[in-house]
Structure formats: C-alpha cells, structure tokens
Design a protein around this motif. Structure first.
Motif, mmCIF file in Angstrom:
data_model
loop_
_atom_site.group_PDB
_atom_site.id
_atom_site.type_symbol
_atom_site.label_atom_id
_atom_site.label_comp_id
_atom_site.label_asym_id
_atom_site.label_seq_id
_atom_site.Cartn_x
_atom_site.Cartn_y
_atom_site.Cartn_z
ATOM 1 N N ILE A 200 0.856 -1.198 0.000
ATOM 2 C CA ILE A 200 0.000 0.000 0.000
ATOM 3 C C ILE A 200 0.889 1.245 0.000
ATOM 4 C CG2 ILE A 200 -1.968 -1.067 1.205
ATOM 5 C CD1 ILE A 200 -0.948 0.305 3.792
ATOM 6 N N GLY A 201 0.312 2.381 -0.380
ATOM 7 C CA GLY A 201 1.070 3.634 -0.412
ATOM 8 C C GLY A 201 0.944 4.374 0.910
ATOM 9 N N GLU A 202 1.712 5.461 1.064
ATOM 10 C CA GLU A 202 1.689 6.171 2.347
ATOM 11 C C GLU A 202 0.357 6.864 2.612
ATOM 12 O OE1 GLU A 202 4.159 10.123 2.086
ATOM 13 O OE2 GLU A 202 5.365 8.560 1.177
ATOM 14 N N ARG A 203 -0.355 7.251 1.543
ATOM 15 C CA ARG A 203 -1.653 7.890 1.765
ATOM 16 C C ARG A 203 -2.666 6.900 2.340
ATOM 17 N NH1 ARG A 203 -3.848 10.841 -3.284
ATOM 18 N NH2 ARG A 203 -5.673 10.948 -1.943
ATOM 19 N N THR A 204 -2.630 5.660 1.829
ATOM 20 C CA THR A 204 -3.532 4.624 2.352
ATOM 21 C C THR A 204 -3.170 4.306 3.796
ATOM 22 O OG1 THR A 204 -3.593 3.711 0.122
ATOM 23 C CG2 THR A 204 -4.463 2.315 1.862
#
Length: 334
Positions: A200-204
C-alpha cells in the motif's frame, strides 16, 4: 499596517501552517511540492501537490522538501515558503515586509536553523525569529511559560517528536527523536506487507492510522477495508484490517516515543519533576491524535496525560504569539 504583518509559520514535515497576528491560523497546507523534472518548473504546491503523491507521470515529481523537521531541499523549500507567504499577506502591503517567526525541532543544529532562517529571508521576511517547537507548542496550548514552574510538552509532528520540560520561558531538558506520524505510517506499510502480502502507499497507510489506528487496546475492535497490490499475484486486492492489528503494527514507534518521555523525566530536576506530576503532561501536534497515546503514556509514566485543545494548530499559534511574548519580555526589561 505593520500590526497585521506578524506571521508565525509552523514549518512541518507533513504540513505548513501560517498564523497571522489578529487573524489566527489562516492557512494549513501539506508541505508537498510537485515540479516538472524537465523544465524544473513548479507545477503545484500544497494540497494540490499532495494529491499527486505516488500518482505522477515520469517527468513530474511530487516531493516533500522537509524531512524529519529539517530542510532537505533548500530551493524547493524557499519557493514553497514564498508561495505560502504571498498567499497569506499578498504583495500589496505597501512594500512592508512581514516579521516572521518560524519553529524548528528542539534537536535542530545551528546549520539547520540557519538554513530555515535564510530560506525565510529569501521568501520575503523583514525580520526572522527562530523558535524551538516545544516552546511554541506550550504557548499555543495555552500554558503560561513565563512562570517558574515545570511544564512537560510532547509535540509529535510528522517527522519528529519533541519532548521538553519548560520553565521561565525556556527549555530546561529536552529530547528530539526522529520518530513521529510518518513513522506510524511506515510501520503500517511494513506490517501490511509482512502480514497480508499487500503493498500500500503512504496515503492509504495514513487513512488506516486515522480511521482504525491505535497504540493502546481499544474497547471495541474497529475494522476497515484496505485496497492495495497483492505482492504474490501482482494484482489489486482488498484486505480487512482491524484496530487490534494496528496496535501490533504501531507498537515499536509508540514505545520509542514513550521511552523518550521517560528519558526526559529521568533528567528533569526534582522540583520541576514534582510540578509535572501535579500538572500532567500535555500532548500537541498531529501525531498526538493517534488513538490511545494518552493512555499509553499515562500507564507507563504514572503521570496524568492530556492532549491540547487543538493539537494540530498549537505550534502555529504559539509561533505567532511568540513575537508578542518577546515584545512583552522586552517591555519588562525596560
């Protein structure tokens, strides 16, 4: 006109807040800049650039010019500051440049402080004061720091956690550790990769932290559906995450902050330690909003712990009011 030109800037790893005297916090934007690699031109700053994080084509890069509370990209930071200052005061102040106070982590070196000062002058300040983050946080949290009694502030931002004991307007004992909100996000990314094989990305990760994240056992177990990429098949996949799992994921960074609080308490002079045990510990900064942190610190130190009324803006407000605090101190001396 000069009255309205006192500005306090909370130059954070995750976001920049601008406080204008007499108006309060007038701007809060993520400290992200998107620029075109080919032409070196800035495409977007703030919220618009944040939405581009992890979603840009090859030639456009979205970067955070501040890492762990200090400048990692000088020219980009300077442009970002100019943009925010112009948006706040505009260019039509009859040529009068604003007085600006900017806060830095308590562990910042002289070189790092100088870089912030230079960037602020370049961005159009008439006069610059550099203030340590815990002092700003204490003023913003409504604590009268001029009295001779101990107050303990734990300011958890995006890149650093600053823990300090303040008395008589200054820092008596402090510690600045590079563990904060971003590390919570990274811990969640690592956990999802290890436990669920999900990338997953940092925003998620930040969404998980805000919605179900906790560092102390919650009475009810919350769940959230998370989408990411399955590391085995390489295809998109949805996984359900529980708040119990986030407690496991966030244990390490949370305990590092608790250890730092413990370490500062051990070095605090006995009289001030007694004040703190009476008055409690105050948490500020966006990182302090994570569920269960008050309870965790209280359990490990035995000292009543509370979060400031508006932890996100405490540092910005305190940075702006610091100019007034200094003006008051000057009057007393005269």
């Amino acid at each position: 006109m000069a009255v309205g030109t006192d500005i306090g800037i909370d130059l954070g790893t995750a976001s920049v807040l601008v406080y204008v005297r007499g108006k309060g916090v007038v701007l809060k934007e993520p400290s992200v800049v998107a620029f075109d690699r080919d032409t070196n031109k800035i495409k977007a700053i703030g919220e618009e650039a944040r939405l581009m994080l992890g979603r840009t084509p090859g030639n456009i890069v979205a970067v955070r010019p501040l890492r762990q509370g200090v400048i990692s990209d000088y020219t980009v930071t300077e442009k970002m500051l100019s943009y925010f200052i112009n948006r706040t005061v505009g260019k039509s102040l009859f040529g009068r440049k604003p007085r600006i106070s900017v806060c830095v982590p308590s562990g910042a070196t002289e070189v790092e402080k100088k870089a912030v000062e230079d960037a602020t002058y370049q961005a159009g300040a008439r006069e610059v004061s550099i203030i340590e983050e815990p002092v700003a946080a204490a003023i913003g949290a409504g604590i009268d720091i001029s009295k001779p009694c101990g107050n303990m502030i734990v300011d958890i931002g995006g890149g650093t956690a600053d823990i300090a004991v303040i008395s008589l307007g200054g820092v008596v004992v402090s510690s600045s550790i590079k563990v904060a909100g971003d590390d919570f996000d990274e811990a969640i990314v690592r956990f999802m990769r290890k436990k669920h094989n999900l990338l997953i990305g940092e925003r998620t990760a930040e969404e998980i932290k805000i919605n179900v994240g906790t560092v102390y056992k919650r009475p009810e177990n919350l769940t959230m559906d998370v989408r990411g990429r399955n590391l085995v098949t390489g295809l998109p996949k949805t996984v359900t995450v529980t708040s119990e799992e986030t407690e496991e994921a966030l244990r390490e960074p949370a305990y590092q902050i608790v250890d730092a609080v413990h370490n500062v308490l051990e070095r605090t002079p006995p009289e001030l330690a007694a004040d703190i045990s009476d008055r409690g510990i105050v948490l500020t900064g966006g990182g302090s909003l994570i569920q269960g942190l008050e309870e965790l610190i209280e359990e490990k130190t035995g000292i009543n712990t509370m979060t400031a009324e508006d932890p996100l803006t405490a540092v910005a407000i305190g940075t702006g009011k610091y100019i007034e605090f200094l003006a008051g101190e000057d009057k007393k001396k005269k």
